[in-house]
Design an enzyme around this catalytic site. Structure first.
Site, short mmCIF file in Angstrom:
data_model
loop_
_atom_site.label_atom_id
_atom_site.label_comp_id
_atom_site.label_asym_id
_atom_site.label_seq_id
_atom_site.Cartn_x
_atom_site.Cartn_y
_atom_site.Cartn_z
N VAL A 26 0.86 -1.19 0.00
CA VAL A 26 0.00 0.00 0.00
C VAL A 26 0.90 1.23 0.00
O VAL A 26 1.75 1.36 0.88
CB VAL A 26 -0.88 0.03 1.28
CG1 VAL A 26 -1.64 1.35 1.37
CG2 VAL A 26 -1.83 -1.15 1.34
N HIS A 27 0.75 2.10 -0.98
CA HIS A 27 1.50 3.36 -0.90
C HIS A 27 0.82 4.54 -1.58
O HIS A 27 1.27 5.68 -1.44
CB HIS A 27 2.92 3.20 -1.46
CG HIS A 27 2.96 3.21 -2.95
ND1 HIS A 27 2.76 2.07 -3.69
CD2 HIS A 27 3.15 4.21 -3.84
CE1 HIS A 27 2.83 2.37 -4.98
NE2 HIS A 27 3.07 3.67 -5.10
N ARG A 28 -0.27 4.32 -2.34
CA ARG A 28 -0.90 5.42 -3.07
C ARG A 28 -1.38 6.50 -2.11
O ARG A 28 -1.90 6.21 -1.03
CB ARG A 28 -2.11 4.92 -3.84
CG ARG A 28 -1.79 4.00 -4.96
CD ARG A 28 -1.53 4.72 -6.27
NE ARG A 28 -0.91 3.79 -7.17
CZ ARG A 28 0.23 4.01 -7.83
NH1 ARG A 28 0.84 5.16 -7.74
NH2 ARG A 28 0.74 3.10 -8.60
#
Ligand code: UD1
Length: 358
Positions: free
Chosen positions: A203-205
């Site tokens: 997860v990084h958006r």
């Protein structure tokens, strides 16, 4: 013939590796610029070592910052480099702020821009990466599109000149690296997780890490998995989790960002992959592991159409429903094509530049 390559973020190191090798094989001089967008060993240097990418000729050391500060810093740093190197072409990859900075700086100097991974669209202009892609494609002279969908997206925006369908350089990278990854160190085994008994999540958006609610929702999706979730935590996400003070669900096993080979290994042996990354969606597809994408749209619509990727937003109920689906039919997975996209990119680049046009 000389190209300046601009990279800066983790996925670009993976994409540039096979192309740099193909450039060297074709006798094209390459000057490698690292913007410094990613700078930790785990986010940058380890990729150079594992993929045998030579040291950058210059590192602009821009580091993190707001989009304007980061992009402007890269442009200011890059401009004198382009002035002194005077390349025939500037090569940029993907959709990061480093891509945009490289493309704009070169285009303003009148240097042809070649964009690897052109034509991808999420059709969500709220995504910083979508702005970067659209602008980069519209100032590029050579557009290396990985798929037919990407070619069609460009045509819809009136871009037909200079478009070449090349296949996907990330497939070259995985094909070259998977045998090494399979025999290397297993981050999952070290944690006592046997193949197919765990999920992998990334997860990084910005859309999933911006607010407490965003993070809470995405963590609830990971909590919906009825098995351990190996979770290599991106620095942006680590920082956001610390800021809002949210605890991880009990089944989530956080680890530091993994190297490319270590990540390939844990993905290849996972039962399912949950992600908001573009690259990880494709890698899951190529590895034959079902993917659940924690976004409402994807640039890689082919993976969804074949049943191997399910879009669930950041909705735990939709995530649980996707997890309950029977595994897709391996026979329905289209054979990945080629594995020589980098060679096609370089051959096209050399032919077009030698002819002095598009
Ligand atoms: C960037 C790209 C995204 C790509 C992703 C891969 C843009 C707009 N986004 O997102 O397209 O998929 O890289 O990872 O360019 N940080 C560190 N160490 C590092 C790098 C970053 O601690 O080595 C931290 C910084 O605090 C920074 C944050 O991570 O503020 C986010 O980094 P940034 O480069 O702005 O964007 P990414 O989320 O990595």
């Amino acid at each position: 013939m000389k190209v300046v390559t601009v990279v800066g973020a983790r996925p670009q190191f993976v994409k540039a590796a096979p192309v740099s090798r193909a450039l060297a094989a074709a006798g094209v001089a390459e000057y490698l610029v690292h913007t410094g967008q990613h700078y930790d060993d785990a986010m940058s240097a380890v990729f150079f070592r594992e993929l045998s990418i030579r040291e950058p000729d210059v590192n602009l050391e821009i580091g993190s910052g707001g989009h304007a500060v980061q992009t402007a810093g890269m442009m200011s740093g890059l401009d004198p480099v382009l002035a002194s190197e005077a390349p025939d072409c500037v090569l940029v990859y993907g959709d990061t702020n480093s891509t945009l900075a490289g493309a704009l700086t070169a285009a303003k100097r009148g240097i042809p821009v070649a964009h690897v991974e052109a034509g991808l669209r999420s059709f969500d202009r709220g995504m910083p990466e979508e702005i970067n892609r659209v602008v980069t494609d519209h100032v590029s002279a050579l557009l290396f599109a990985p798929t037919d969908v990407a070619v069609a997206n460009l045509a819809r925006e009136g871009i037909v000149a200079g478009v070449h369908r090349t296949g996907d350089v990330m497939f070259d990278a995985i094909r070259e690296s998977l045998p090494r990854a399979r025999t290397g160190d297993s981050a999952a085994a070290r944690l006592g997780l046997a193949p197919r008994t765990y999920a992998v999540a990334t997860v990084h958006r910005a859309a999933n890490t911006g607010t407490r609610e965003d993070l809470h929702a995405v963590l609830a999706c990971l909590g919906a998995v009825a098995m351990p979730v190996l979770f290599p935590v991106h620095p942006r996400t680590q920082e956001a989790l610390g800021r809002v003070g949210l605890a991880l669900p009990a089944n989530v096993v956080p680890v530091a960002p993994l190297s490319y080979l270590a990540m390939l290994r844990v993905m290849a042996e996972a039962h399912v992959i949950l992600t908001d990354s573009g690259g990880v969606q494709k890698e899951a597809f190529w590895l034959g592991v079902p993917c659940i994408t924690l976004r409402e749209e994807t640039e890689w619509t082919e993976t969804v159409a074949s049943g191997w990727n399910t879009l669930v937003g950041a909705d735990p109920v939709r995530t649980a429903a996707a997890l309950a689906q029977p595994a897709p039919d391996p026979a329905a997975r289209p054979e990945p094509e080629g594995g020589s996209a980098a060679a096609v990119v370089v051959r096209t680049l050399v032919d077009v530049l030698a002819a002095g046009g598009r």
